[in-house]
Design a protein around this motif. Structure first.
Motif, short mmCIF file in Angstrom:
data_model
loop_
_atom_site.label_atom_id
_atom_site.label_comp_id
_atom_site.label_asym_id
_atom_site.label_seq_id
_atom_site.Cartn_x
_atom_site.Cartn_y
_atom_site.Cartn_z
N ARG A 157 0.83 -1.21 0.00
CA ARG A 157 0.00 0.00 0.00
C ARG A 157 0.86 1.26 0.00
NH1 ARG A 157 -2.83 -3.42 3.09
NH2 ARG A 157 -2.02 -2.66 5.08
N ALA B 1 2.65 2.27 -10.44
CA ALA B 1 2.11 1.47 -9.33
C ALA B 1 1.24 0.33 -9.83
CB ALA B 1 1.33 2.36 -8.37
N ARG B 2 0.55 0.54 -10.96
CA ARG B 2 -0.29 -0.54 -11.51
C ARG B 2 0.54 -1.67 -12.10
NH1 ARG B 2 -3.27 3.98 -13.31
NH2 ARG B 2 -2.21 3.92 -15.31
N SER C 75 0.98 6.64 -10.36
CA SER C 75 -0.10 5.66 -10.52
C SER C 75 0.12 4.72 -11.70
CB SER C 75 -1.45 6.35 -10.64
OG SER C 75 -1.47 7.20 -11.76
N CYS D 173 3.94 1.49 -1.15
CA CYS D 173 4.56 1.59 -2.48
C CYS D 173 3.59 2.23 -3.46
CB CYS D 173 4.96 0.21 -3.00
SG CYS D 173 6.45 -0.46 -2.25
N SER D 174 2.35 1.79 -3.43
CA SER D 174 1.34 2.34 -4.34
C SER D 174 1.12 3.83 -4.09
CB SER D 174 0.02 1.60 -4.19
OG SER D 174 0.14 0.30 -4.70
N SER D 175 1.20 4.25 -2.83
CA SER D 175 0.99 5.67 -2.54
C SER D 175 2.20 6.51 -2.94
CB SER D 175 0.65 5.88 -1.08
OG SER D 175 1.78 5.64 -0.26
N ARG E 71 4.35 -4.93 -7.99
CA ARG E 71 3.67 -5.57 -6.86
C ARG E 71 4.72 -5.99 -5.83
NH1 ARG E 71 1.41 -11.37 -7.35
NH2 ARG E 71 2.89 -11.28 -9.03
#
Length: 163
Positions: free
Chosen positions: A31, A42-43, A39, A33-35, A46
């Motif tokens: 989470r 981030a997609r 974007s 890392c995604s923030s 994983r």
């Protein structure tokens, strides 16, 4: 957020506690890392493991892996500032299943009966924006109707007499 039923069951089993704690740590790292990451990147990445201070991140493409390697030092500092014990980021390329392209919707064609009915309606209508739009539809439909004898295009009525 209330824990799910499976989450409550896993937490209640003493033998699974180390696994649960580790899964929660990896989830928190993912989470964060995604923030931190843009974007679009981030997609394509994983976080999959956190072992001995090393965060292992899988990238879907070599390009995503290269971008992630450029951001790894900043990501590591960010994760540390958020309380995770991370001193390095390991990036690996592991393509996921190819994204399935959805086929374009098949163009629908009007049946001969529908074209005839719309042609008759067109001939009865007075000149108006709706009538002109219907003519566009009928002209378009006549151009793309394969293998059928094209009916004669609707005849335009004479222009109204001006007084």
């Amino acid at each position: 957020m209330q824990p799910s039923r499976i989450g409550r069951l896993l937490k209640s089993e003493p033998g699974l506690q180390p696994v649960v704690v580790r899964a929660l740590e990896i989830g928190a790292a993912a989470r964060l890392c995604s923030s931190y990451l843009p974007s679009d990147l981030a997609r394509r990445v994983r976080a999959v493991n956190l072992k001995d201070g090393q965060l292992v991140v899988l990238a879907a493409t070599p390009a995503a892996a290269a971008k992630l390697r450029l951001l790894a030092e900043g990501l590591c500092k960010f994760l540390s500032s958020e309380g995770l014990k991370v001193n390095g980021v390991s990036v690996r390329v592991q393509p996921g299943p190819p994204e399935v392209e959805r086929p374009a919707a098949a163009a629908r064609m009007l049946s001969a009966r529908a074209r005839e009915a719309l042609g008759a309606l067109y001939r009865r209508m007075p000149d108006s924006p709706a009538r002109r739009a219907l003519k566009c539809l009928l002209d378009h439909e006549l151009r793309r109707t394969p293998g059928e004898a094209s009916p004669a295009p609707p005849q335009a009525p004479p222009p109204p007499a001006r007084s």
